[in-house]
Write a protein that holds these residues in place. Structure first.
Motif, PDB file in Angstrom:
ATOM      1  N   MET A 187       0.844  -1.182   0.000  1.00  0.00           N
ATOM      2  CA  MET A 187       0.000   0.000   0.000  1.00  0.00           C
ATOM      3  C   MET A 187       0.891   1.248   0.000  1.00  0.00           C
ATOM      4  SD  MET A 187      -3.249   0.543   2.421  1.00  0.00           S
ATOM      5  CE  MET A 187      -4.431   1.760   1.979  1.00  0.00           C
ATOM      6  N   SER A 208       0.995   4.230   6.577  1.00  0.00           N
ATOM      7  CA  SER A 208       1.193   3.052   5.744  1.00  0.00           C
ATOM      8  C   SER A 208       0.204   1.990   6.204  1.00  0.00           C
ATOM      9  CB  SER A 208       2.633   2.539   5.892  1.00  0.00           C
ATOM     10  OG  SER A 208       2.831   1.381   5.120  1.00  0.00           O
ATOM     11  N   ASP A 209      -0.511   1.412   5.266  1.00  0.00           N
ATOM     12  CA  ASP A 209      -1.534   0.406   5.594  1.00  0.00           C
ATOM     13  C   ASP A 209      -2.512   0.917   6.643  1.00  0.00           C
ATOM     14  OD1 ASP A 209      -0.533  -1.502   3.783  1.00  0.00           O
ATOM     15  OD2 ASP A 209       0.921  -2.221   5.258  1.00  0.00           O
ATOM     16  N   GLN A 241      -2.008   2.965   9.075  1.00  0.00           N
ATOM     17  CA  GLN A 241      -1.434   3.240  10.396  1.00  0.00           C
ATOM     18  C   GLN A 241      -0.340   4.302  10.308  1.00  0.00           C
ATOM     19  OE1 GLN A 241      -2.424   1.930  13.379  1.00  0.00           O
ATOM     20  NE2 GLN A 241      -4.087   1.124  12.121  1.00  0.00           N
TER      21      GLN A 241
END
Length: 150
Positions: free
Chosen positions: A1, A57-58, A60
């Motif tokens: 991601m 990222s992702d 978080q």
């Protein structure tokens, strides 16, 4: 991601506090809880000069940058002081710090800041390897005067 750089949100508080604790631990800074609470409150206050970006990222937050845009006596445009930049150790080497600095450099151009500046500890080799790709360190020496403990 893909990595997303964005302004911090109130819902980021737990993640920010985890990262902030890691940052303070890295610099061996034992801050009182009231300082951390006040810092978070100022970050969220739209009238405060402190802004906080997070790298996500992702879904978080894995890093942050605290900045202060301020007037100065050496330029006609404001400048941006990058006060704190931290990346979770598990996310290092993945371009998080670079993405935060790129976002700030792009903002500098878009907002018309005369300069973006920061400092780090002379022994922070990991950060300095990245920072040296953006600018060369100058010859200034920092002096700090503190109020005596009450």
């Amino acid at each position: 991601m893909p990595l997303v750089i964005r302004s911090v949100l109130p819902s980021d508080q737990a993640a920010w506090q985890r990262l902030w604790r890691g940052y303070c631990d890295f610099y061996q800074a034992a801050l009182r809880d009231e300082v951390t609470q006040r810092t978070w409150a100022r970050i969220l206050d739209p009238d405060s000069a402190i802004m906080c970006l997070v790298a996500e990222s992702d879904g978080q937050p894995v890093g942050f940058a605290h900045c202060v845009v301020h007037e100065n006596t050496w330029e006609t445009q404001p400048v941006c002081y990058l006060e704190d930049l931290y990346v979770d150790p598990a996310a290092r080497g993945q371009g998080v710090g670079r993405a935060l600095l790129d976002w700030l450099r792009n903002s500098m151009r878009a907002e018309g800041w005369a300069r973006l500046y920061w400092m780090t500890h002379k022994d922070n080799a990991g950060a300095r390897a990245l920072y040296d790709q953006f600018a060369q360190a100058d010859d200034f020496v920092r002096y700090v005067v503190r109020l005596p403990a009450a």
